[in-house]
Design an enzyme around this catalytic site. Sequence first.
Site, PDB file in Angstrom:
ATOM      1  N   TYR A 123     -78.602 -37.654  31.991  1.00 16.96           N
ATOM      2  CA  TYR A 123     -78.788 -36.646  32.196  1.00 16.96           C
ATOM      3  C   TYR A 123     -78.274 -35.234  31.030  1.00 16.96           C
ATOM      4  O   TYR A 123     -78.719 -34.133  31.191  1.00 16.96           O
ATOM      5  CB  TYR A 123     -78.766 -36.085  33.299  1.00 16.96           C
ATOM      6  CG  TYR A 123     -79.540 -36.785  35.010  1.00 16.96           C
ATOM      7  CD1 TYR A 123     -80.128 -37.554  34.689  1.00 16.96           C
ATOM      8  CD2 TYR A 123     -80.439 -35.322  35.736  1.00 16.96           C
ATOM      9  CE1 TYR A 123     -80.854 -38.327  35.725  1.00 16.96           C
ATOM     10  CE2 TYR A 123     -81.392 -36.302  36.215  1.00 16.96           C
ATOM     11  CZ  TYR A 123     -81.876 -37.305  36.430  1.00 16.96           C
ATOM     12  OH  TYR A 123     -82.660 -37.955  37.421  1.00 16.96           O
ATOM     13  N   LYS A 166     -74.703 -52.158  35.068  1.00 12.37           N
ATOM     14  CA  LYS A 166     -75.922 -52.637  34.065  1.00 12.37           C
ATOM     15  C   LYS A 166     -75.940 -53.306  33.408  1.00 12.37           C
ATOM     16  O   LYS A 166     -75.423 -52.597  32.064  1.00 12.37           O
ATOM     17  CB  LYS A 166     -77.382 -51.761  33.720  1.00 12.37           C
ATOM     18  CG  LYS A 166     -78.364 -53.493  32.973  1.00 12.37           C
ATOM     19  CD  LYS A 166     -79.040 -54.111  34.200  1.00 12.37           C
ATOM     20  CE  LYS A 166     -80.612 -54.648  33.114  1.00 12.37           C
ATOM     21  NZ  LYS A 166     -81.059 -56.080  34.089  1.00 12.37           N
ATOM     22  N   ASP A 214     -80.778 -53.731  38.990  1.00 18.00           N
ATOM     23  CA  ASP A 214     -82.141 -54.645  39.416  1.00 18.00           C
ATOM     24  C   ASP A 214     -82.208 -55.232  39.988  1.00 18.00           C
ATOM     25  O   ASP A 214     -82.989 -55.066  41.570  1.00 18.00           O
ATOM     26  CB  ASP A 214     -82.950 -55.584  37.697  1.00 18.00           C
ATOM     27  CG  ASP A 214     -81.635 -56.937  37.429  1.00 18.00           C
ATOM     28  OD1 ASP A 214     -80.125 -55.833  37.868  1.00 18.00           O
ATOM     29  OD2 ASP A 214     -81.660 -56.778  36.697  1.00 18.00           O
ATOM     30  N   ASP A 216     -80.236 -41.599  41.515  1.00 16.82           N
ATOM     31  CA  ASP A 216     -80.953 -41.019  41.357  1.00 16.82           C
ATOM     32  C   ASP A 216     -82.318 -41.522  41.948  1.00 16.82           C
ATOM     33  O   ASP A 216     -83.576 -41.556  42.841  1.00 16.82           O
ATOM     34  CB  ASP A 216     -82.062 -40.479  39.717  1.00 16.82           C
ATOM     35  CG  ASP A 216     -83.625 -39.527  40.741  1.00 16.82           C
ATOM     36  OD1 ASP A 216     -83.322 -38.825  41.281  1.00 16.82           O
ATOM     37  OD2 ASP A 216     -84.112 -39.537  39.737  1.00 16.82           O
ATOM     38  N   ASP A 272     -83.694 -42.411  46.169  1.00 12.95           N
ATOM     39  CA  ASP A 272     -85.349 -41.896  46.806  1.00 12.95           C
ATOM     40  C   ASP A 272     -85.412 -43.171  47.265  1.00 12.95           C
ATOM     41  O   ASP A 272     -86.286 -43.759  48.714  1.00 12.95           O
ATOM     42  CB  ASP A 272     -86.030 -41.912  45.521  1.00 12.95           C
ATOM     43  CG  ASP A 272     -86.431 -40.734  45.226  1.00 12.95           C
ATOM     44  OD1 ASP A 272     -85.488 -39.856  45.107  1.00 12.95           O
ATOM     45  OD2 ASP A 272     -87.222 -39.994  44.962  1.00 12.95           O
TER      46      ASP A 272
HETATM   47  C1  IPM Z   1     -83.164 -35.272  42.604  1.00 11.01           C
HETATM   48  C2  IPM Z   1     -84.619 -34.953  41.735  1.00 11.01           C
HETATM   49  C3  IPM Z   1     -83.474 -34.100  39.987  1.00 11.01           C
HETATM   50  C4  IPM Z   1     -82.897 -35.022  40.102  1.00 11.01           C
HETATM   51  C5  IPM Z   1     -84.781 -33.607  39.404  1.00 11.01           C
HETATM   52  C6  IPM Z   1     -85.365 -32.583  39.979  1.00 11.01           C
HETATM   53  C7  IPM Z   1     -84.114 -33.157  38.525  1.00 11.01           C
HETATM   54  O1  IPM Z   1     -84.799 -35.769  41.297  1.00 11.01           O
HETATM   55  O2  IPM Z   1     -82.423 -33.960  43.277  1.00 11.01           O
HETATM   56  O3  IPM Z   1     -82.767 -36.626  42.699  1.00 11.01           O
HETATM   57  O4  IPM Z   1     -83.673 -35.584  38.943  1.00 11.01           O
HETATM   58  O5  IPM Z   1     -81.616 -35.157  39.924  1.00 11.01           O
HETATM   59 MN    MN Z   2     -84.766 -37.696  42.473  1.00  9.75          MN
END
Ligand code: IPM
Ligand code: MN
Length: 366
Positions: free
Chosen positions: A141, A191, A223, A247, A251
């Site tokens: 990032y 990894k 993985d 990230d 999710d």
């Molecule tokens: C999160 C989002 C952000 C990230 C994006 C919007 C930059 O996906 O907060 O997880 O990748 O960190």
């Molecule tokens: Mn995210």
Amino acid sequence: MNLTICVCAGDGIGPEVTGEAVRVLEATAELHGHDFSFEAHPIGGAAIDAAGVPLPPSTLEACLASSAVLLGAVGAPRYDGLPSGQRPEAGLLALRGALGAFANLRPAVARGPLLGSSPLRPEVVSGADVLVVRELLGGLYFGEPRGQVGAGAKAEALDTCRYSAASIERIAHVAFRAARSRRRLVTSVDKANVLATSRLWRAVVSRVALEYPDVELEHQYVDACAMLLVTQPRRFDVILTENLFGDILSDQSAAISGSLGMLGSASIGGHVGLFEPIHGSAPAIAGQGVANPIGAIVSAAMLLRHVGLVTEADDIEAAIAYVLERGDRTADIANGALPVTTSTMGRRIAEAVAEVADMRHPYHAV
Ligand code: IPM
Ligand code: MN
């Protein structure tokens, strides 16, 4: 307590969900006699429209001067053509950097009333309670150099994954300390069979672990972790990992909670914390009043806990549990039930804050 809370609602469903989080914070302040003031500032696409940049200096100054920042979401398809530094997402990354928010805590819990909303079978997911500790200011990032050279068939692009031992060490301490108040297991995810940064990660985390003999440390490849997170989610306690893996895995951990809309987060490490749901701007449902505000409201509870208002944070958490127990559902977690709107969910949680506080003090109302 007096708090000045910067509200950066951002794009898409951001304004809808942060609006409900503010409503719940106001109800909490009133109940406990606190004075919270809210200041709205643009970020992301909303700031590009208003001021030409995704993080205007006025927004940044206000955030740095505030007690805490509550953020909605950033990003919208119409900015997809912009160079990376001018996109809505660049505003959020710059804010995280300026706040020194290197530690991103993302809890995912399987709540009893929502077991049926998870795509995972109830017997797999029941009892799961995971905290993803994501490093937020390093890796792909932020690494330099980055960008594209050339065009067409000659185009080449690169991103740089870079980690210093110091930046790994400080996030590892956050994970081990968090594990001490939980089930005392840290799963460090990397990894290391391929990446140099991961090998450094593993070495530094192993060294930090020696300072926490009461916490168990295991290492997993990303993985394998992705697979175990959905097949055996209960086996995890704290997942410690770098920025991009965190990230993705956070999710994925939303499957445990039933919906991405359920998860909140705290981005901390500097003087001012940033609190945001983990979901994105969800342009497809923006403006329709159907988004789930619970992720934003959980983030508001994390904000209060971080500034030391623990009872208040507990009340918000209890209020969320209470309305879910009662059967209130937004569309994403409805699972066949008749859904309520974003604002109805927010209002019911705000009302429930007072009800659960009454239950905490059985004679309070008498
Ligand atoms: C999160 C989002 C952000 C990230 C994006 C919007 C930059 O996906 O907060 O997880 O990748 O960190
Ligand atoms: Mn995210």
